[in-house]
Design an enzyme around this catalytic site. Structure first.
Site, PDB file in Angstrom:
ATOM      1  N   HIS A 233       0.838  -1.202   0.000  1.00  0.00           N
ATOM      2  CA  HIS A 233       0.000   0.000   0.000  1.00  0.00           C
ATOM      3  C   HIS A 233       0.876   1.257   0.000  1.00  0.00           C
ATOM      4  O   HIS A 233       0.544   2.253  -0.650  1.00  0.00           O
ATOM      5  CB  HIS A 233      -0.913   0.008   1.227  1.00  0.00           C
ATOM      6  CG  HIS A 233      -2.020  -0.987   1.143  1.00  0.00           C
ATOM      7  ND1 HIS A 233      -3.345  -0.626   1.088  1.00  0.00           N
ATOM      8  CD2 HIS A 233      -2.007  -2.348   1.088  1.00  0.00           C
ATOM      9  CE1 HIS A 233      -4.101  -1.714   1.011  1.00  0.00           C
ATOM     10  NE2 HIS A 233      -3.302  -2.770   1.017  1.00  0.00           N
TER      11      HIS A 233
ATOM     12  N   ASP B 141      -6.096   5.567   3.483  1.00  0.00           N
ATOM     13  CA  ASP B 141      -6.255   4.188   3.030  1.00  0.00           C
ATOM     14  C   ASP B 141      -7.478   3.552   3.690  1.00  0.00           C
ATOM     15  O   ASP B 141      -8.079   4.128   4.610  1.00  0.00           O
ATOM     16  CB  ASP B 141      -4.985   3.399   3.362  1.00  0.00           C
ATOM     17  CG  ASP B 141      -4.690   2.291   2.372  1.00  0.00           C
ATOM     18  OD1 ASP B 141      -5.617   1.859   1.663  1.00  0.00           O
ATOM     19  OD2 ASP B 141      -3.524   1.847   2.319  1.00  0.00           O
TER      20      ASP B 141
ATOM     21  N   SER C 246       6.518  -9.356  -2.127  1.00  0.00           N
ATOM     22  CA  SER C 246       7.387  -9.442  -0.946  1.00  0.00           C
ATOM     23  C   SER C 246       6.667  -9.938   0.296  1.00  0.00           C
ATOM     24  O   SER C 246       7.304 -10.236   1.303  1.00  0.00           O
ATOM     25  CB  SER C 246       8.003  -8.065  -0.656  1.00  0.00           C
ATOM     26  OG  SER C 246       6.976  -7.114  -0.410  1.00  0.00           O
TER      27      SER C 246
ATOM     28  N   GLY D 121      -0.502  -4.010  -8.125  1.00  0.00           N
ATOM     29  CA  GLY D 121       0.727  -3.408  -8.620  1.00  0.00           C
ATOM     30  C   GLY D 121       1.511  -4.358  -9.499  1.00  0.00           C
ATOM     31  O   GLY D 121       2.071  -3.963 -10.529  1.00  0.00           O
ATOM     32  N   SER D 122       1.541  -5.622  -9.097  1.00  0.00           N
ATOM     33  CA  SER D 122       2.254  -6.639  -9.862  1.00  0.00           C
ATOM     34  C   SER D 122       1.639  -6.821 -11.240  1.00  0.00           C
ATOM     35  O   SER D 122       2.346  -6.905 -12.252  1.00  0.00           O
ATOM     36  CB  SER D 122       2.239  -7.962  -9.089  1.00  0.00           C
ATOM     37  OG  SER D 122       2.823  -8.999  -9.841  1.00  0.00           O
TER      38      SER D 122
ATOM     39  N   GLU E 118       2.456  -3.782 -13.552  1.00  0.00           N
ATOM     40  CA  GLU E 118       3.842  -3.784 -14.020  1.00  0.00           C
ATOM     41  C   GLU E 118       4.059  -4.821 -15.116  1.00  0.00           C
ATOM     42  O   GLU E 118       4.751  -4.557 -16.105  1.00  0.00           O
ATOM     43  CB  GLU E 118       4.787  -4.033 -12.849  1.00  0.00           C
ATOM     44  CG  GLU E 118       4.863  -2.870 -11.877  1.00  0.00           C
ATOM     45  CD  GLU E 118       5.757  -3.116 -10.689  1.00  0.00           C
ATOM     46  OE1 GLU E 118       6.005  -2.151  -9.942  1.00  0.00           O
ATOM     47  OE2 GLU E 118       6.205  -4.272 -10.498  1.00  0.00           O
TER      48      GLU E 118
END
Length: 472
Positions: free
Chosen positions: A27, A125, A291, A368-369, A372
């Protein structure tokens, strides 16, 4: 608007935005990307998080340092929260209830900070609904920034009058109440696994977040998404929401502000590039699960054997492998060393994904992954775990740019044979060629700087339009 009268007029004065992401690097990173983009446009950001998490963040580019203030607020000590834990990556998910308590313990410090800094906006958030009454007591408007697409909000927060019942089948199945057709769903075992994963066995406590307040009490609803990804979902959300819904774009790698020269000279990247340069074009599968995802030993073993059985060249970013806790199958690295790399430290993912040797990716489908990987036009083999990841996987399958590894409907287990078959289907088999072409086409949209610059400008225009003059 909710409880504040926003002026609705454009104002070109530089903004000051306070940001309060949840205590998770998944985040914090997308919030920081927005912070850098705002700073690049001449606006000011106060970025709030715990000391350890701020230290984990990428360095602020030198030319943006005058615009971004990083504020480290120490977390209070909470019973049952392990010493030194400041992020979800520091603890098992069942301990998130205690991390939540520590986060909520920042209220006094955040209140004091907002009073003295007097920002134009607070971007918060999902876990920070507690900041809303604090901000509004100082007449500061609040924007909820959701780092996942609109389909998550719509799917998991259906209108009460549209739900016939709240049975497991009704909750998990494709939404029949939408004005458009979709096949996306979650499986019962995924829902139950997520529910059980929130309970601390020692105390019986669960992490419970006031999502309704986080979503419904904001003055702007911001999402990391685009109409090109989910126009129908955005239209539905905007048409059924009482405040403006503003997509900020996907913030793809082409928009991110990075030190490219430093990345190019990184010794790890030089070594990895040398290996990739020896591989055939579009032949290597990049495997990465973020991660924070913690694989079980059983899943890790089946995954490794599946990668081996596929006989494909691979680069496996396995940073969170804990020696002595999780182990690769005996002899795996020796048997595959001629065609693959297991990389156990930080990997320069964007540099790797941009290399011509990469032919596709295996992913857990974190937002996000996904952005990308699709940005570079790569087809995805998905193995999702969390609920938002499961939905994103189904959306990508629906758009025919990804294929999910088959799993048991009972418990979500999978086999090495299915891993191998799915990898080969997506990366090399003729039957998967349409997926690969579709992914390349979607990559053109995801990587369009012109498109995403417009989203960013519309986002900033909304902040300017709905700011409160007295908050400046």
């Amino acid at each position: 608007m909710d409880s504040v009268a926003l002026n609705g007029k454009s104002n070109d004065k530089p903004l000051h935005v306070a940001m309060l992401p949840w205590l998770a690097m998944g985040h914090i990173y997308p919030y920081f990307e927005v912070a850098k983009i705002l700073a690049q446009k001449g606006h000011f950001v106060t970025f709030i998080n715990s000391p350890k998490n701020i230290d984990r963040m990428p360095k602020t580019p030198k030319h943006l340092e005058p615009f971004i203030k990083l504020v480290k607020l120490p977390l209070p000590k909470i019973e049952h929260l392990p010493e030194g834990a400041e992020s979800t990556m520091d603890i098992p998910s069942k301990k998130n209830c205690f991390l939540k308590k520590a986060y909520e313990g920042l209220q006094y410090a955040v209140s004091k900070l907002l009073k003295t800094s007097n920002p134009d906006w607070v971007l918060y958030d999902f876990a920070a609904a507690w900041v809303i009454p604090i901000a509004k007591s100082y007449n500061i408007p609040c924007a909820h920034y959701n780092i996942t697409p609109a389909f998550n909000k719509v799917f998991f927060d259906p209108p009460k009058d549209k739900m016939k019942d709240y049975s497991l089948a009704s909750i998990c199945g494709p939404p029949t109440w939408l004005p458009f057709t979709t096949t996306i769903h979650i499986r019962p075992y995924e829902f139950l696994r997520a529910y059980e994963g929130t309970k601390d066995e020692e105390t019986g406590e669960r992490a419970s977040f006031d999502l309704n307040k986080a979503y419904s009490s904001c003055d702007l609803f911001l999402l990391r998404t685009s109409r090109e990804l989910e126009g129908d979902w955005l239209d539905y959300l905007a048409g059924n929401y009482k405040v403006p819904v503003v997509p900020v774009g996907l913030l793809p790698p082409s928009m991110q502000i990075r030190d490219v020269e430093e990345e190019d000279n990184n010794p790890d990247w030089v070594r990895i590039k040398d290996w990739l340069d020896t591989q055939e074009s579009s032949s290597v599968v990049y495997i990465g699960f973020g991660s924070e995802l913690k694989l079980s030993q059983e899943d890790l073993t089946e995954l490794a054997h599946g990668i081996e059985l596929s006989n494909l060249p691979f680069f496996w970013a396995l940073k969170n492998l804990k020696e002595g806790v999780l182990e690769l199958p005996e002899g795996f690295e020796e048997r595959t060393k001629e065609r693959g790399i297991v990389w156990k430290t930080w990997a320069p993912q964007l540099k790797i994904l941009a290399h011509g040797a990469i032919g596709g990716c295996m992913s857990h489908c974190g937002s996000g992954s996904v952005i990308e990987k699709v940005h570079f036009g790569h087809v995805l083999v998905t193995l999702p775990y969390l609920l938002d990841q499961c939905l994103f996987s189904r959306v990508l399958e629906e758009k025919q740019v990804a294929v999910e590894v088959p799993r048991s409907e009972k418990d979500g287990s999978f086999t090495r044979v299915d891993v191998a078959k799915t990898l080969r289907f997506a990366i090399v088999d003729e039957e998967g060629s349409a997926l690969r072409e579709n992914a390349k086409e979607m990559g053109k949209v995801f990587s369009s700087e012109e498109l995403h610059n417009k989203y960013i400008q519309d986002f900033i225009d909304a902040l300017q339009k709905y700011r409160i003059p007295s908050a400046s």
